[in-house]
Design a protein around this motif. Sequence first.
Motif, short mmCIF file in Angstrom:
data_model
loop_
_atom_site.label_atom_id
_atom_site.label_comp_id
_atom_site.label_asym_id
_atom_site.label_seq_id
_atom_site.Cartn_x
_atom_site.Cartn_y
_atom_site.Cartn_z
N ARG A 59 0.87 -1.19 0.00
CA ARG A 59 0.00 0.00 0.00
C ARG A 59 0.90 1.22 0.00
NH1 ARG A 59 -5.08 1.77 1.49
NH2 ARG A 59 -5.81 -0.26 2.21
N PRO A 60 0.85 2.08 -1.04
CA PRO A 60 1.77 3.22 -1.12
C PRO A 60 1.63 4.16 0.06
CG PRO A 60 0.61 2.90 -3.19
CD PRO A 60 -0.08 2.03 -2.18
N ARG A 61 2.74 4.69 0.50
CA ARG A 61 2.76 5.60 1.63
C ARG A 61 2.77 7.03 1.11
NH1 ARG A 61 7.99 4.75 4.70
NH2 ARG A 61 6.97 3.03 5.78
N GLY A 62 1.64 7.74 1.28
CA GLY A 62 1.57 9.16 0.93
C GLY A 62 1.71 9.46 -0.55
N ASP A 63 1.26 8.53 -1.41
CA ASP A 63 1.30 8.79 -2.86
C ASP A 63 -0.04 8.40 -3.47
OD1 ASP A 63 1.82 9.14 -5.53
OD2 ASP A 63 3.78 8.17 -5.49
N PRO A 64 -1.02 9.32 -3.51
CA PRO A 64 -2.36 8.98 -3.98
C PRO A 64 -2.43 8.60 -5.45
CG PRO A 64 -2.14 11.36 -3.67
CD PRO A 64 -0.89 10.73 -3.13
N ARG A 65 -1.36 8.90 -6.22
CA ARG A 65 -1.39 8.57 -7.65
C ARG A 65 -1.12 7.09 -7.90
NH1 ARG A 65 2.89 13.12 -9.15
NH2 ARG A 65 3.69 12.21 -7.24
N LEU A 66 -0.60 6.39 -6.91
CA LEU A 66 -0.27 4.97 -7.07
C LEU A 66 -1.32 4.10 -6.41
CD1 LEU A 66 3.56 4.50 -6.38
CD2 LEU A 66 2.36 4.16 -8.52
N LEU A 67 -1.74 3.04 -7.11
CA LEU A 67 -2.63 2.05 -6.50
C LEU A 67 -1.83 1.13 -5.60
CD1 LEU A 67 -4.83 1.10 -9.58
CD2 LEU A 67 -5.57 2.37 -7.57
N PHE A 68 -0.68 0.68 -6.09
CA PHE A 68 0.19 -0.23 -5.34
C PHE A 68 1.63 0.23 -5.50
CE2 PHE A 68 -3.34 -2.85 -6.95
CZ PHE A 68 -3.81 -3.43 -5.77
N VAL A 69 2.48 -0.18 -4.57
CA VAL A 69 3.92 -0.04 -4.78
C VAL A 69 4.28 -0.97 -5.93
CG1 VAL A 69 6.17 -0.63 -3.81
CG2 VAL A 69 4.52 0.66 -2.44
N ASN A 70 4.79 -0.40 -7.03
CA ASN A 70 5.05 -1.21 -8.23
C ASN A 70 6.52 -1.24 -8.62
OD1 ASN A 70 5.47 1.31 -9.36
ND2 ASN A 70 3.48 1.38 -10.36
N ALA A 71 7.38 -0.66 -7.77
CA ALA A 71 8.82 -0.69 -8.03
C ALA A 71 9.54 -0.45 -6.71
CB ALA A 71 9.20 0.38 -9.05
N GLY A 72 10.79 -0.88 -6.66
CA GLY A 72 11.54 -0.75 -5.42
C GLY A 72 11.77 0.69 -5.01
N MET A 73 11.76 1.61 -6.02
CA MET A 73 12.09 3.00 -5.73
C MET A 73 10.96 3.80 -5.11
SD MET A 73 10.15 4.56 -8.19
CE MET A 73 10.79 6.20 -8.01
N ASN A 74 9.73 3.26 -5.08
CA ASN A 74 8.58 4.05 -4.63
C ASN A 74 8.78 4.69 -3.26
OD1 ASN A 74 6.05 1.89 -6.16
ND2 ASN A 74 7.18 3.60 -7.00
N GLN A 75 9.32 3.90 -2.32
CA GLN A 75 9.45 4.44 -0.96
C GLN A 75 10.54 5.51 -0.86
OE1 GLN A 75 11.22 1.92 2.13
NE2 GLN A 75 11.62 0.35 0.59
N PHE A 76 11.41 5.61 -1.90
CA PHE A 76 12.50 6.58 -1.86
C PHE A 76 12.21 7.83 -2.70
CE2 PHE A 76 14.56 2.30 -1.48
CZ PHE A 76 14.79 2.37 -0.11
N LYS A 77 11.00 7.94 -3.22
CA LYS A 77 10.67 9.10 -4.06
C LYS A 77 10.93 10.44 -3.36
CE LYS A 77 6.97 8.97 -6.84
NZ LYS A 77 5.62 8.62 -7.34
N PRO A 78 10.63 10.58 -2.05
CA PRO A 78 10.93 11.87 -1.41
C PRO A 78 12.41 12.25 -1.48
CG PRO A 78 9.45 10.57 -0.03
CD PRO A 78 9.91 9.67 -1.14
N ILE A 79 13.32 11.24 -1.50
CA ILE A 79 14.75 11.54 -1.62
C ILE A 79 15.03 12.05 -3.03
CG2 ILE A 79 17.08 10.58 -1.57
CD1 ILE A 79 16.14 8.56 0.48
N PHE A 80 14.51 11.35 -4.04
CA PHE A 80 14.76 11.76 -5.43
C PHE A 80 14.20 13.15 -5.69
CE2 PHE A 80 14.27 6.98 -6.19
CZ PHE A 80 15.63 6.76 -6.00
N LEU A 81 13.02 13.44 -5.09
CA LEU A 81 12.36 14.73 -5.33
C LEU A 81 12.92 15.83 -4.43
CD1 LEU A 81 8.69 13.42 -5.59
CD2 LEU A 81 10.06 14.34 -7.46
N GLY A 82 13.73 15.45 -3.44
CA GLY A 82 14.32 16.43 -2.53
C GLY A 82 13.38 16.90 -1.45
N THR A 83 12.21 16.24 -1.32
CA THR A 83 11.20 16.71 -0.35
C THR A 83 11.31 16.02 1.00
OG1 THR A 83 9.62 15.07 -1.16
CG2 THR A 83 9.57 17.25 -2.18
N VAL A 84 12.26 15.10 1.15
CA VAL A 84 12.39 14.35 2.40
C VAL A 84 12.74 15.31 3.54
CG1 VAL A 84 14.84 13.83 1.97
CG2 VAL A 84 13.49 12.37 3.49
N HIS A 85 12.12 15.08 4.70
CA HIS A 85 12.39 15.93 5.86
C HIS A 85 13.82 15.68 6.33
CE1 HIS A 85 12.16 17.84 9.78
NE2 HIS A 85 10.99 18.33 9.46
#
Length: 966
Positions: free
Chosen positions: A39-65
């Motif tokens: 179940r994706p964490r905080g990503d309403p555009r995704l139905l399911f986690v479909n790749a290993g990188m999904n949980q690291f998107k905040p790092i790639f986008l620079g939005t991680v706290h």
Amino acid sequence: CGPRRGGASCPPAGRVRDAFLRFFEERHGHRRLPSAPVRPRGDPRLLFVNAGMNQFKPIFLGTVHPRSELAQHRRVVNSQKCVRAGGKHNDLEDVGRDTYHHTFFEMLGNWSFGDYFKEEACSMAWELLTEVYEIPKDRLYITYFGGDTSLGLSADEECRDVWLHLGVPASHVLPFPLKDNFWEMGDTGPCGPCTEIHYDYVGGGRNAAALVNQGSPDVVEIWNLVFMQYNRELEGNLLPLPQHHVDTGMGLERLVTVLQNKRSNYDTDLFTPILDAIHKGCRGPRYQGLVGDADVGRVNMAYRVVADHVRTLCVCITDGVYPGLSGAELVLRRILRRAVRFTSEVLHAPPGLLASLVPTVVEVLGDAYPELTKNAGKIMDIINENEAAFLSSLERGRRIIDQTVQQLEPSTNFPAEVAWSLHANLGFPLDLIDLILEEKGISLDSAAFNKLVLEDAKRKAGGPQAGQLEHTNMHLDVHSLAQLRNNNVPATNDSPKYAYTLGQHGQYEFSPCQATVLMLYRNQALQEEVGAGQHCGVILDKTNFYAEQGGQASDQGYMIRLGQQDMLFPIKSVHLCGGYVIHEVVTVETLRAGDQVQLFVDETQRLACMTNHTATHLLNFALHHVLGDKTEQRGSHVTAERLRFDFDIKDPVTVEQLKQVEQVVQDMIKRNEVVHMAEVPLTLARRVQGLRAVDEEYPDPVRIVSLGVPVESVLACDSEAAMQTSVELCCGTHLLQTGAVEDLAIINERQLVKGISRVIAVTGGQAKQAREVGQCLAVEVDSLSLRMKQRNTSIPEMQNLSKEVGQLTEVVNSTAIPQWQRKELQTILKALHRTANTAIKKLEVQQAEKKAQSLLAKHSNQLVIIDTVPAESLSILMKVVNQLCDKSPGTSVLLLSPQASGEVLCACQVSKNYLPVFSAADWAMAVCAQMEGKAGGSPIVAKGSGNAKGMQGALTTALEFAQSKL
């Protein structure tokens, strides 16, 4: 761990997975992370986690706290559970047709976040494949990005040279265009060239370069290494990322197929135990690995579908996605129903086979994902319940189709409305509708059906989206975040949001906050100055405003520039992005970086949010206390008006349990417990026994909120204090004492899907009002019950009472009252409705009997009775017709009943002796047409209505029609 040939034992999948993780962890200093839930964490555009990188998107986008655990990662490795079904990546309909598509799969991946890049990533991959897994080097082919002149991108020669330096022959290093070797997260966002490693199953010294990326089953991709070095902007152009990342993904199923020297994923030990269990459960032919025309009766396809889908069901249900009616839940329901159809229709297995496979799936995957073992019983229960419901829906749907077909005129299409209702409401598969109709020699009205599908799609697409673009634009993009950090702009100090105290008279006093404008944000760009009348984001050095997070709505209010007390800048909402708090403002005059401002929070709105957030913690504890420890929070949302709370629950919540939950909350309110809050190291906080936390990233240190027990006591070694009260990790703003909640009323409770419930509650004055309204409605229901018991003998009186019951039911259903009381009143009203309807039917039968006796005396021993009779409703008229036919078998009857309104009711019944020549539906239509009306029904019974002006002609038509048929 290498591939074994010539009969040698194969490395089991568990060892292959573990070798990957240990290689990066032990040899190359990666941190091993557990798989994120599907179940994706905080990503309403995704139905399911479909790749290993999904949980690291905040790092790639620079939005991680910057204070979160995620922000500390530099190089990590894991095996991620992935589901590709529904949405952009949808393999559902392909599963089973071939030997390699799956809805659930495991993605082995290693990542670098601003640490190593191309040289190290390629070197590690080559070392693992050729030295650890011992894959022959001559069977491996490498692809790299060959450039794109339209985008101004040159070939990735750096990557090519790395592979050549590692000793890969130039004939095995191949350039490919954008569509093959350039990876993108979406239409916008981080992206970059990738290099893929392909494996040649045949080998033998041949050169298979011509087969790479050509869809050949002999040469397949096994690993993709993505080098994120660009960002795709809204305009479509590419800008270099401020920090380079590596994201690699290798499907475990395909890797195991290579290492176990198989040509099908289903022939590996990830699937063979499940296939054996299916054979044992259905006692049909064994799985033979056949595909296409060779797979007679689709038996092998069924094996693959069921084996794949039961894995997906186990993983999804464990991670909190249950079969349901929308989003990911709807997709999972389709997966379950597809599996059930293949087990029952192709494998001819008894009900329950699907759930019986769960222990085998747990045996195969449980060591890697222990949460499966913990939830095995729940998974089986949910699968069995949903399978039974689907089989029941199929049976009901078949009956509806049969009934509809019986009433169709010859040479007419099956009505699209009925087909759509079966599909949309019962979940009846469209292909099964087509199959059943084909067997009956009937066609579906495809044009009308497609129109309904299109209308439904438009309705779903036209949801409440207004204002979303504006909201999104207030989130800093990756370049702006990098620019802020490069310019040493400090993260916003938002600790003043917690600066409030209780005054002498119990009122909350919020400390003022003076701040400096550091930067402005407008049109996806940082600006030092924004003119009057503009919509922009304001970044300050500090703030006392709460930014939307953790399920709590953001603060609202305004700010003023120092020295300009009469110039208010309204703050509409507040967002947190990469440690910076962005205040959404419409400028009343020019605002500049360096301006000194004073911030004023809307205290009424803030206090209401604080009240409801503390009440949410009380509610969470009460639900645990009443429903048991297995009641886990699934999500919450707190606004000034109300609170919403979602949680796991096996059985529906009862009226008594709702009362008990409210009572536990009220007891804690009455005790006026002190709300203790403190920041502690995350590792220390997670050791607390009984701590309640949800699946999300927490900052480090993290804030603990404890009701009635000091945080120091909760943290003490072996302390069980958190088991007796509410203790949660929470960044929200809270009351300082629980007494200010005053009251809590649960005004709604419903199951979102099987196993997950949602409650909505209000507090304070709203809760008091809900109870008062509930009492008023209870008095009305009692009054209606008394009047119902007075034995009314008139049909109109009973019909009025029945109408009152319906109206009161609507009020009870839609008014904010305690849910336990709503359920009690609904039960009473339902019984009253049944009583009223029974009484009306009884009175109608009595009336009909008298009228029938009178007509029988008038028309004794006649084959056809045509007459007029006074009747208060079509229901009574129909009963008179039925009674006449019952008392005089072989007689056909048509009666008309003129009404005071000028309408004429018509009802008829034809003796079965005269079928099919004499049809009641045709008779009624001929008569009602004479009165400019309409009619419908079956060959035996029919009814309709018309205009009184044509009644005499209608009686003549009725007689002539009957005579022509008899």
